[in-house]
Design a protein around this motif. Structure first.
Motif, short mmCIF file in Angstrom:
data_model
loop_
_atom_site.label_atom_id
_atom_site.label_comp_id
_atom_site.label_asym_id
_atom_site.label_seq_id
_atom_site.Cartn_x
_atom_site.Cartn_y
_atom_site.Cartn_z
N TRP A 189 0.81 -1.20 0.00
CA TRP A 189 0.00 0.00 0.00
C TRP A 189 0.85 1.27 0.00
CZ3 TRP A 189 -4.43 0.41 -1.92
CH2 TRP A 189 -5.36 -0.64 -1.84
N LYS A 190 1.99 1.24 0.65
CA LYS A 190 2.89 2.40 0.63
C LYS A 190 3.28 2.73 -0.81
CE LYS A 190 7.57 3.83 2.06
NZ LYS A 190 7.29 5.23 2.42
N ILE A 191 3.66 1.72 -1.58
CA ILE A 191 4.07 1.93 -2.97
C ILE A 191 2.91 2.45 -3.80
CG2 ILE A 191 4.82 0.77 -5.08
CD1 ILE A 191 6.46 -1.12 -3.24
N ILE A 192 1.75 1.80 -3.69
CA ILE A 192 0.59 2.20 -4.49
C ILE A 192 0.19 3.64 -4.19
CG2 ILE A 192 -1.87 1.79 -4.88
CD1 ILE A 192 -1.31 -1.20 -4.32
N LEU A 193 0.10 3.99 -2.92
CA LEU A 193 -0.39 5.31 -2.53
C LEU A 193 0.62 6.41 -2.83
CD1 LEU A 193 -2.16 4.41 0.83
CD2 LEU A 193 -3.23 4.89 -1.39
N GLU A 194 1.90 6.13 -2.67
CA GLU A 194 2.91 7.15 -2.95
C GLU A 194 3.11 7.35 -4.44
OE1 GLU A 194 5.81 7.34 0.94
OE2 GLU A 194 6.48 6.12 -0.76
N GLU A 195 3.28 6.28 -5.18
CA GLU A 195 3.64 6.39 -6.59
C GLU A 195 2.45 6.76 -7.46
OE1 GLU A 195 5.66 2.93 -7.97
OE2 GLU A 195 7.41 3.25 -6.68
N ILE A 213 -5.43 -4.77 -8.46
CA ILE A 213 -5.23 -3.49 -7.77
C ILE A 213 -6.18 -2.43 -8.33
CG2 ILE A 213 -3.58 -1.61 -7.41
CD1 ILE A 213 -1.41 -3.90 -7.43
N ASP A 214 -6.36 -2.42 -9.64
CA ASP A 214 -7.27 -1.45 -10.24
C ASP A 214 -8.71 -1.65 -9.76
OD1 ASP A 214 -5.19 -0.28 -11.58
OD2 ASP A 214 -5.57 -1.30 -13.48
N GLU A 215 -9.08 -2.89 -9.47
CA GLU A 215 -10.41 -3.16 -8.91
C GLU A 215 -10.56 -2.50 -7.54
OE1 GLU A 215 -11.36 -7.28 -8.72
OE2 GLU A 215 -11.01 -7.63 -10.87
N TRP A 216 -9.53 -2.60 -6.71
CA TRP A 216 -9.59 -1.98 -5.39
C TRP A 216 -9.69 -0.45 -5.53
CZ3 TRP A 216 -4.49 -4.74 -3.61
CH2 TRP A 216 -4.73 -6.12 -3.49
N LEU A 217 -8.86 0.12 -6.40
CA LEU A 217 -8.81 1.57 -6.54
C LEU A 217 -10.09 2.13 -7.15
CD1 LEU A 217 -5.13 1.97 -7.82
CD2 LEU A 217 -5.99 2.30 -5.50
N ALA A 218 -10.77 1.33 -7.93
CA ALA A 218 -12.00 1.80 -8.57
C ALA A 218 -13.07 2.17 -7.54
CB ALA A 218 -12.54 0.73 -9.53
N GLU A 270 2.68 -7.20 -11.55
CA GLU A 270 2.10 -8.42 -12.13
C GLU A 270 0.62 -8.59 -11.80
OE1 GLU A 270 4.61 -11.49 -10.63
OE2 GLU A 270 6.31 -11.01 -11.98
N ASN A 271 0.06 -7.70 -10.99
CA ASN A 271 -1.33 -7.86 -10.54
C ASN A 271 -2.12 -6.56 -10.69
OD1 ASN A 271 -1.64 -10.72 -9.03
ND2 ASN A 271 0.42 -9.91 -8.72
N ARG A 272 -1.90 -5.85 -11.80
CA ARG A 272 -2.54 -4.56 -12.00
C ARG A 272 -4.07 -4.65 -12.02
NH1 ARG A 272 -0.50 -0.32 -10.22
NH2 ARG A 272 -2.69 0.18 -10.56
N ASP A 273 -4.60 -5.70 -12.62
CA ASP A 273 -6.06 -5.80 -12.73
C ASP A 273 -6.71 -5.84 -11.35
OD1 ASP A 273 -5.85 -5.75 -15.43
OD2 ASP A 273 -6.16 -7.90 -15.74
N GLU A 276 11.16 -4.24 -3.05
CA GLU A 276 11.35 -4.84 -4.38
C GLU A 276 10.32 -5.93 -4.64
OE1 GLU A 276 14.69 -7.44 -6.88
OE2 GLU A 276 15.24 -6.49 -4.95
N GLY A 277 10.09 -6.77 -3.64
CA GLY A 277 9.11 -7.85 -3.82
C GLY A 277 7.71 -7.33 -4.02
N ALA A 278 7.31 -6.32 -3.24
CA ALA A 278 5.97 -5.75 -3.38
C ALA A 278 5.80 -5.07 -4.73
CB ALA A 278 5.70 -4.76 -2.24
N GLN A 279 6.84 -4.38 -5.19
CA GLN A 279 6.75 -3.71 -6.50
C GLN A 279 6.58 -4.72 -7.62
OE1 GLN A 279 7.00 -0.02 -7.30
NE2 GLN A 279 5.85 -1.19 -8.84
N THR A 280 7.32 -5.82 -7.56
CA THR A 280 7.19 -6.86 -8.58
C THR A 280 5.77 -7.42 -8.59
OG1 THR A 280 9.53 -7.47 -8.39
CG2 THR A 280 8.04 -9.11 -9.35
N TRP A 281 5.24 -7.68 -7.40
CA TRP A 281 3.88 -8.23 -7.32
C TRP A 281 2.86 -7.23 -7.84
CZ3 TRP A 281 -0.83 -7.20 -5.11
CH2 TRP A 281 -1.74 -8.27 -5.09
N ILE A 282 3.02 -5.96 -7.51
CA ILE A 282 2.11 -4.93 -8.01
C ILE A 282 2.11 -4.90 -9.54
CG2 ILE A 282 1.81 -2.41 -8.19
CD1 ILE A 282 2.82 -2.28 -5.24
#
Length: 289
Positions: free
Chosen positions: A45-51, A279-284, A274-277, A266-272
């Motif tokens: 969540w830190k990566i998603i919210l910051e970036e 994550i986009d569902e959550w953000l929607a 590879e799992n954009r769909d 690094e691990g969280a960024q890689t997973w993010i």
């Protein structure tokens, strides 16, 4: 208008825009503890919210007691993990009027004493009957995590209730897992405190020992929680986190990626990536606010 006036006006406009951006900039403190899934989702969540959404996120690694008092005192804005209705109830109780517990994001946890599947016992009473096989540093031992954790307290209760001739050694999660890995590679008996979700169950063939007296309680669900009235202060993020759900595949994959890289960022960024769909569902959900 002369060039000097134009320059002054432009500087003023830029300052105003910068001021608006500064006002819109959200700084949050996320309280964390040293559980594998907690580290994983907090860094995610830190990566998603910051970036992607302009937040400034501080991850504050604290003990369980400090986490709850920090939320109650508004020194911490939110935390991604509270196990209810059983495991974390005692930590919440003194602060229940100052902390908001939000929606479930993981259903059906596990908690208890765990051994490798090659060990020929299946219940907690049986380790008492075979205590000599589980010696560590000269005495029968259960290897656990930090002493302030709920699972450590439950394990002390289990030792008393089952009258086990065991000592619990408390350390960090990584130290406990290092000891488990060492014993597992040599196929030696070992008993540790573990929980689900955890990447260890994908990496090793393990089993929970049956708990006939129910010391470790029933299955919990994992919620996220915040300081009081956080939902009013940030309705967008509250909506997003309330729509956030993970299962064994998604959460296990995130934790496994972090374990493989040895770096939660690094691990969280890689997973993010590879799992954009997902994550986009959550953000929607936030966009619908």
């Amino acid at each position: 208008m002369n060039k000097m006036s134009s320059s002054v006006l432009m500087v003023g406009l830029l300052a105003a825009v910068t001021g608006v951006q500064a006002d819109d900039h959200k700084s949050l403190v996320i309280g964390t503890n040293n559980w594998a899934e907690n580290i994983a989702v907090a860094n995610m969540w830190k990566i998603i919210l910051e970036e992607e959404h302009g937040y400034d996120i501080e991850l504050s690694d604290v003990s369980k007691s400090v986490l709850y008092s920090g939320l109650a005192n508004e020194d911490i804005d939110l935390s991604m993990e509270i196990w209810l209705p059983t495991t974390d109830a005692s930590f919440l109780e003194p602060h229940k009027d100052e902390i908001d517990v939000h929606d479930v994001w993981y259903e059906g946890t596990g908690l208890g004493l765990v051994v490798p599947s090659y060990v020929d016992i299946d219940t907690i009473p049986e380790i008492g009957e075979n205590a000599d096989a589980y010696e560590y540093q000269g005495r029968p031992t259960i290897l656990g995590i930090d002493s302030g954790s709920a699972i450590a307290g439950s394990t002390d209760d289990a030792i008393d209730v089952y009258e086990l001739p065991f000592n619990q050694i408390n350390s960090s999660g990584p130290a406990m897992m290092a000891a488990l890995d060492d014993a597992y590679q040599r196929e030696e008996p070992i008993v540790v405190t573990l929980w689900s979700p955890h990447w260890a169950f994908a990496e090793y063939d393990l089993k929970y020992l049956e708990d006939p007296k129910g010391v470790y309680g029933e299955s919990d669900d994992i919620h996220w929680m915040s300081r009081k009235d956080f939902g009013d202060d940030d309705p967008w993020l509250t909506s997003v986190l309330n729509d956030w759900h993970m299962d064994d595949d998604s959460l296990g994959g995130l934790m496994a990626e972090i374990e493989q890289t040895g770096d939660p960022v690094e691990g969280a960024q890689t997973w993010i990536d590879e799992n954009r769909d997902l994550i986009d569902e959550w953000l929607a959900a936030g966009d619908e606010e």
